[in-house]
Structure formats: structure tokens, C-alpha cells
Design a protein around this motif. Structure first.
Motif, PDB file in Angstrom:
ATOM      1  N   GLY A  20       0.831  -1.194   0.000  1.00 22.83           N
ATOM      2  CA  GLY A  20       0.000   0.000   0.000  1.00 22.83           C
ATOM      3  C   GLY A  20       0.867   1.247   0.000  1.00 22.83           C
ATOM      4  O   GLY A  20       2.095   1.184  -0.072  1.00 22.83           O
ATOM      5  N   ASN A  21       0.234   2.389   0.135  1.00 21.88           N
ATOM      6  CA  ASN A  21       0.959   3.662   0.150  1.00 21.88           C
ATOM      7  C   ASN A  21       1.863   3.781   1.359  1.00 21.88           C
ATOM      8  O   ASN A  21       2.985   4.312   1.278  1.00 21.88           O
ATOM      9  CB  ASN A  21      -0.051   4.821   0.125  1.00 21.88           C
ATOM     10  CG  ASN A  21       0.598   6.178   0.323  1.00 21.88           C
ATOM     11  OD1 ASN A  21       0.705   6.672   1.443  1.00 21.88           O
ATOM     12  ND2 ASN A  21       1.046   6.770  -0.768  1.00 21.88           N
ATOM     13  N   SER A  22       1.389   3.269   2.508  1.00 21.56           N
ATOM     14  CA  SER A  22       2.142   3.461   3.742  1.00 21.56           C
ATOM     15  C   SER A  22       1.658   2.513   4.823  1.00 21.56           C
ATOM     16  O   SER A  22       0.646   1.824   4.676  1.00 21.56           O
ATOM     17  CB  SER A  22       1.968   4.903   4.240  1.00 21.56           C
ATOM     18  OG  SER A  22       0.594   5.181   4.440  1.00 21.56           O
ATOM     19  N   LEU A  23       2.401   2.485   5.909  1.00 19.98           N
ATOM     20  CA  LEU A  23       1.997   1.814   7.136  1.00 19.98           C
ATOM     21  C   LEU A  23       2.145   2.820   8.268  1.00 19.98           C
ATOM     22  O   LEU A  23       2.905   3.787   8.155  1.00 19.98           O
ATOM     23  CB  LEU A  23       2.863   0.581   7.414  1.00 19.98           C
ATOM     24  CG  LEU A  23       2.839  -0.524   6.359  1.00 19.98           C
ATOM     25  CD1 LEU A  23       4.076  -0.427   5.486  1.00 19.98           C
ATOM     26  CD2 LEU A  23       2.762  -1.894   7.004  1.00 19.98           C
ATOM     27  N   GLY A  24       1.425   2.591   9.351  1.00 17.13           N
ATOM     28  CA  GLY A  24       1.538   3.523  10.458  1.00 17.13           C
ATOM     29  C   GLY A  24       0.759   3.065  11.663  1.00 17.13           C
ATOM     30  O   GLY A  24       0.277   1.930  11.714  1.00 17.13           O
ATOM     31  N   GLY A  25       0.652   3.954  12.624  1.00 14.46           N
ATOM     32  CA  GLY A  25      -0.045   3.565  13.834  1.00 14.46           C
ATOM     33  C   GLY A  25      -0.325   4.732  14.757  1.00 14.46           C
ATOM     34  O   GLY A  25       0.094   5.873  14.501  1.00 14.46           O
ATOM     35  N   ILE A  26      -1.029   4.418  15.828  1.00 13.25           N
ATOM     36  CA  ILE A  26      -1.304   5.378  16.895  1.00 13.25           C
ATOM     37  C   ILE A  26      -0.926   4.725  18.213  1.00 13.25           C
ATOM     38  O   ILE A  26      -1.366   3.616  18.521  1.00 13.25           O
ATOM     39  CB  ILE A  26      -2.780   5.788  16.933  1.00 13.25           C
ATOM     40  CG1 ILE A  26      -3.162   6.521  15.639  1.00 13.25           C
ATOM     41  CG2 ILE A  26      -3.068   6.677  18.139  1.00 13.25           C
ATOM     42  CD1 ILE A  26      -4.635   6.831  15.520  1.00 13.25           C
ATOM     43  N   GLY A  82       0.757   9.761  16.744  1.00  7.95           N
ATOM     44  CA  GLY A  82       0.505   9.221  15.417  1.00  7.95           C
ATOM     45  C   GLY A  82       1.791   9.194  14.604  1.00  7.95           C
ATOM     46  O   GLY A  82       2.617  10.104  14.707  1.00  7.95           O
ATOM     47  N   PHE A  83       1.980   8.143  13.825  1.00  5.12           N
ATOM     48  CA  PHE A  83       3.192   8.055  12.988  1.00  5.12           C
ATOM     49  C   PHE A  83       2.873   7.334  11.684  1.00  5.12           C
ATOM     50  O   PHE A  83       1.892   6.589  11.575  1.00  5.12           O
ATOM     51  CB  PHE A  83       4.323   7.351  13.732  1.00  5.12           C
ATOM     52  CG  PHE A  83       4.052   5.907  14.078  1.00  5.12           C
ATOM     53  CD1 PHE A  83       4.378   4.877  13.200  1.00  5.12           C
ATOM     54  CD2 PHE A  83       3.470   5.567  15.292  1.00  5.12           C
ATOM     55  CE1 PHE A  83       4.121   3.552  13.517  1.00  5.12           C
ATOM     56  CE2 PHE A  83       3.205   4.248  15.620  1.00  5.12           C
ATOM     57  CZ  PHE A  83       3.530   3.229  14.732  1.00  5.12           C
ATOM     58  N   ILE A  84       3.731   7.561  10.687  1.00  6.17           N
ATOM     59  CA  ILE A  84       3.539   6.948   9.374  1.00  6.17           C
ATOM     60  C   ILE A  84       4.888   6.632   8.749  1.00  6.17           C
ATOM     61  O   ILE A  84       5.871   7.355   8.966  1.00  6.17           O
ATOM     62  CB  ILE A  84       2.698   7.880   8.462  1.00  6.17           C
ATOM     63  CG1 ILE A  84       2.175   7.129   7.251  1.00  6.17           C
ATOM     64  CG2 ILE A  84       3.487   9.121   8.063  1.00  6.17           C
ATOM     65  CD1 ILE A  84       1.090   7.890   6.490  1.00  6.17           C
ATOM     66  N   ILE A  85       4.944   5.519   8.012  1.00  7.06           N
ATOM     67  CA  ILE A  85       6.136   5.126   7.257  1.00  7.06           C
ATOM     68  C   ILE A  85       5.681   4.847   5.834  1.00  7.06           C
ATOM     69  O   ILE A  85       4.809   3.995   5.607  1.00  7.06           O
ATOM     70  CB  ILE A  85       6.811   3.866   7.836  1.00  7.06           C
ATOM     71  CG1 ILE A  85       7.233   4.105   9.285  1.00  7.06           C
ATOM     72  CG2 ILE A  85       8.016   3.465   7.005  1.00  7.06           C
ATOM     73  CD1 ILE A  85       6.513   3.245  10.268  1.00  7.06           C
ATOM     74  N   TYR A  86       6.230   5.555   4.864  1.00  4.14           N
ATOM     75  CA  TYR A  86       5.812   5.384   3.471  1.00  4.14           C
ATOM     76  C   TYR A  86       6.570   4.240   2.800  1.00  4.14           C
ATOM     77  O   TYR A  86       7.770   4.063   3.002  1.00  4.14           O
ATOM     78  CB  TYR A  86       6.028   6.681   2.689  1.00  4.14           C
ATOM     79  CG  TYR A  86       5.112   7.797   3.133  1.00  4.14           C
ATOM     80  CD1 TYR A  86       3.782   7.820   2.725  1.00  4.14           C
ATOM     81  CD2 TYR A  86       5.571   8.806   3.983  1.00  4.14           C
ATOM     82  CE1 TYR A  86       2.921   8.834   3.146  1.00  4.14           C
ATOM     83  CE2 TYR A  86       4.717   9.817   4.402  1.00  4.14           C
ATOM     84  CZ  TYR A  86       3.398   9.822   3.989  1.00  4.14           C
ATOM     85  OH  TYR A  86       2.556  10.814   4.428  1.00  4.14           O
TER      86      TYR A  86
END
Length: 361
Positions: A20-26, A82-86
């Protein structure tokens, strides 16, 4: 889809797919006022990232984490983080040949039977790439419980194993990290690497074990009955892709001993002469080292032809393509440590709530 949240007080919710476009979490429940070391977080991600050596998948991902909330001037504010990794190097075309075919020992069949649809591109949500989010949260948890030391290392690959207890090994981070397979014993490491290269050359894969040791942990960490510390550690480890087994302390070997052989007798200071209990009794830590071992199966994607079936019920032939790990163990070390940290930080915070003397001020 349920089951994307881990933890009770310090909680992580993750999202995203392999291609997908990215992964992430809270991350929810992290106390305010923690000054974060972002370099340490990135180093943990680098230990898990693909492309770090010739014995792991060559997918080239920078795995750079971007924080979106919950941090001000490098300090946690107590609000959700909140964080995101592309994703940068996903090659979905490598998976077109399995769009309608079920890979043996993968989640393709079970996901489609449950949801009626599956993301065939690298396994989607079932891909081990999902674990990158756990490493972000685990690295923050480590900084919160900085006095507790969590050490993991590769203890076996295939039929090659370290024939020493963890007490007889140099478990310094420097020693473990200088090994491309994260094995602290140089003689065993050479045999492991040779076996991995030979196995990769013929298009096959290997499993093995990772040993984890928790040092400097006080007594009284954990909960009795259904939320025993070792039960939660087992759940955390068994939630990691490819894990097939968990044992702590004496494990299965303890079942062959008598009670008089297995009992950990006390020293006058409350420590024990032996530690076959693995640092946990009654579901609660006793102050001794906690140690456990996790078994990983061989990677299911192999570069050999196998007979399988497609979604229409026909027999078919499948052969792996693209970039895959011949052995997941070197990259899984950071995941094991992160999941361990998430379990311990939760119980560490729960302990502070279990005594009025801890919270009255």
C-alpha cells in the motif's frame, strides 16, 4: 478486520499493507514528559529493515518514520502519538502470477475464506512488513523503561544451534550487532551463514530460534490468573509472523525433571540459586532474569516449483518470484525485542497502579 490493537494502558493500533501507500499507527497511553531519542528509534527500524545484508530480502526501503502528533519539541505530550512510514520500493508486479493462486503455508487461502477478498500484493496486511509499526512503538516503550534491558539474539538456524546458555555468551549490543545474523557466538555464526547461503542458492528457506533475555527487571511485574506475564509474552511472540512456538525458563525440558530437581531454592536476599522458573512465578516476575525462546518456521515463499490450487479449485504449479528472505531470523530480532518491550511497559505501568503508595502523590 479486528485484532489491530495491542496493550491495555500503553496501546498500539496499526494500519497499512505491504504494497500500500504506507503503514503507520497510533500509540495511546504514553505518559507526557518523555524526551524521545529519535536516533534510537531509527536505529531500531534499521535493524528490522530489508536490504541490510546479502542474507535478507533485497527490497530497498529507507523505513523512515514520520511522527504526526503527540510530540512537542521532542517531548511526549501525553496525547496519542501518530506516525507513518511510506512504502518506497514495493514491486507489486512480482505478485501478479499469484492473484488467483494460493501459496502453500501462506495466509492467502484463510484470508480469502474469511473476508472474501485478499491483497495478493506481498500478502497485504498479513505481510511481515506490518511489524515495522511494532518496532516504532517498541522503541518508544524501551525508552520509557530504560533501566530494564531487553536482549535478543539468534540461537539456532535449521539444525545448527548455540550449545551454550545465555549466561556464557557475550550479549553486549556491540557483539550481537556486528554479526550479520545477530548471533553472539562467532563459531556458530559461521556455520549458520554457510547454511543460509547454501539453502538460498537452491531456492529454499530456513527457520530457527531466537532467544530473548530481560535483565534488571524488578519483582512484582505481571498479573495473576488470566493475564499472567508469561501468557502475555507468549501471545505477543505468537502474534509475530512465522512464529510457531514459545517456551520460557526450563520450557519443555522441565517436564522431564522431578520437583526436587526443578524447584528454584531461595537465597537469603530473595534471589534464587537456580532460575528454571525463567524469572516468573505465579504469572509475576520474581526479580531474576526472564528468558524465553521463540521458534520460527522456514519462510513459506520458496524459489522452487510446488503443486498448489487456485481459487477456482484447480490444481496449479507455483514458483516464488521477487525478493524474499531465505531466513527471517536476523530481522526478527528487533521485532521480538519490540513486542517484549510493549508487554513489559504495560505491566510496569499497571504495577504503579496496584499500590496506593505509588499513586497517592
Amino acid at each position: 478486520m479486528a485484532g489491530n490493537i495491542f496493550g491495555k494502558i500503553f496501546r498500539i493500533t496499526t494500519f497499512g499493507e505491504s504494497h500500500g501507500n504506507s503503514l503507520g499507527g497510533i500509540i495511546d497511553g504514553c505518559p507526557a514528559g518523555l524526551k524521545l531519542n529519535f536516533e534510537k528509534i531509527q536505529k531500531e527500524l534499521n535493524r528490522r529493515r530489508p536490504g541490510q545484508s546479502s542474507i535478507v530480502t533485497q527490497r530497498n526501503e529507507p523505513d523512515q518514520v514520520n511522527f504526526l502528533s503527540g510530540i512537542l519539541d521532542g517531548i511526549t505530550t501525553g496525547t496519542p502519538i501518530g506516525f507513518i512510514i511510506y512504502n518506497k520500493d514495493h514491486k507489486s508486479e512480482d505478485y501478479k502470477h499469484i492473484k488467483n493462486i494460493y501459496r502453500p503455508s501462506h495466509s492467502d487461502f484463510t484470508y480469502e475464506k474469511k473476508y472474501g477478498i485478499r491483497d495478493y500484493r506481498g500478502g497485504g496486511r498479513s505481510s511481515a512488513r506490518e511489524t515495522i509499526c511494532r518496532v516504532v512503538a517498541g522503541s518508544i516503550a524501551k525508552q520509557l523503561i530504560k533501566d530494564i534491558q531487553i536482549i535478543s539474539y539468534v540461537s539456532s538456524v535449521g539444525n545448527i544451534e548455540i550449545n551454550k546458555s545465555y549466561q556464557d555468551l557475550d550479549l553486549s549490543k556491540k557483539n550481537i550487532e556486528k554479526s550479520p545474523i545477530r548471533c553472539p557466538d562467532i563459531y556458530t555464526e559461521k556455520k549458520m551463514l554457510s547454511l543460509i547461503h547454501k539453502t538460498k542458492k537452491i531456492g529454499d528457506t530456513l527457520g530457527g530460534t531466537i532467544t530473548c533475555v530481560i535483565k534488571n527487571i524488578s519483582s512484582g511485574i505481571g498479573e495473576p490468573i488470566f493475564d499472567k506475564l508469561h501468557a502475555e509474552l507468549a501471545k505477543a511472540m505468537l502474534s509475530i509472523n512465522a512464529v510457531k512456538g514459545f517456551e520460557y525458563g526450563s520450557g519443555f525440558l522441565g517436564s522431564k525433571l522431578t520437583g526436587s530437581q526443578h524447584n528454584d531454592l531461595f537465597n537469603i536476599d530473595g534471589t534464587t540459586k537456580t532460575n528454571l522458573s525463567g524469572g516468573i512465578q505465579g504469572g509475576i516476575s520474581n526479580g531474576m532474569d526472564i528468558y524465553f525462546k521463540i521458534a520460527f518456521k522456514p519462510v513459506a515463499t520458496i524459489m522452487k516449483k510446488q503443486k498448489t490450487i487456485d481459487k477456482y479449485g484447480n490444481f496449479s504449479i507455483i514458483e516464488g518470484k521477487g525478493r524474499h528472505d531465505p531466513c527471517v531470523l536476523p530481522r526478527a530480532v528487533s521485532i521480538v525485542e519490540s513486542m517484549t518491550a510493549l508487554v513489559i511497559v504495560d505491566y510496569w505501568m499497571l504495577k504503579k497502579l496496584s499500590k496506593y503508595s505509588e499513586i497517592k502523590n
